[in-house]
Write an enzyme that holds these catalytic residues in place. Structure first.
Site, short mmCIF file in Angstrom:
data_model
loop_
_atom_site.label_atom_id
_atom_site.label_comp_id
_atom_site.label_asym_id
_atom_site.label_seq_id
_atom_site.Cartn_x
_atom_site.Cartn_y
_atom_site.Cartn_z
N GLU A 96 0.85 -1.19 0.00
CA GLU A 96 0.00 0.00 0.00
C GLU A 96 0.88 1.24 0.00
OE1 GLU A 96 -3.09 0.52 2.86
OE2 GLU A 96 -4.16 -1.28 2.23
N HIS A 119 -5.13 0.77 -2.49
CA HIS A 119 -5.56 -0.60 -2.23
C HIS A 119 -5.02 -1.45 -3.37
CE1 HIS A 119 -9.34 0.42 0.43
NE2 HIS A 119 -8.19 0.70 1.03
N ASP A 162 -9.86 2.09 7.39
CA ASP A 162 -9.83 3.38 6.69
C ASP A 162 -10.81 4.35 7.34
OD1 ASP A 162 -8.03 2.32 4.84
OD2 ASP A 162 -9.59 1.90 3.35
#
Length: 159
Positions: A31, A89, A100
């Site tokens: 990420e 993502h 999140d």
């Protein structure tokens, strides 16, 4: 003002979005995580009352893996120019996870980018994790060197 009330975020600069998508692709399969910084739209020649995302700040000590990214929140600037977060993502899902959403409350805008990180592979969300619009503006970005162009009088005025 240093701690002025948050202004509406009206958009993101095209070059800033392109940079973030490229950085996310370079970080893949881990990420990518950054903090969004804004500039008043009027300073960029845009007739709008609010800020345009112009910068992505990578916070020192940020750690990432294929399933999450974390940052050192104590190193995030606490000023009126910090307006959101941006992360990727790697699985391509453009919806916020529960983790999140728990982070979203702090700022007014959050961007999620997904593989394959093309120009349409991103979505923006509000503080509650609900989808929100974020226009893309083709503007000239401020000179990065101007970030350090201040005097003691500027500091005193902010305080």
């Amino acid at each position: 003002m240093l701690f002025r009330s948050r202004r509406e975020v009206v958009g993101i600069a095209a070059d800033t979005l392109s940079f973030a998508l490229s950085a996310a692709a370079d970080t893949h399969p881990d990420e990518y995580l950054g903090v969004l910084r804004g500039t008043p739209a009027s300073d960029l020649g845009v007739d709008a009352d609010g800020d345009i995302v112009t910068d992505v700040l990578v916070v020192p000590g940020t750690e990432s893996s294929p399933v999450q990214a974390t940052l050192q929140s104590n190193l995030v600037p606490n000023d009126s120019h910090t307006i959101g977060s941006i992360h990727s993502h790697p699985n391509g899902v453009l919806e916020p996870s529960a983790a999140d959403r728990s982070m979203f409350g702090k700022w007014p805008v959050h961007v999620i980018m997904g593989a394959p990180y093309e120009s349409d592979c991103w979505r923006s969300f509000d503080r509650e994790g609900e989808p929100r619009s974020l226009d893309v503006f083709d503007v000239d970005l401020p000179d990065p060197e101007s970030f350090f162009d201040f005097t003691q009088a500027d500091i005193d005025e902010e305080l």
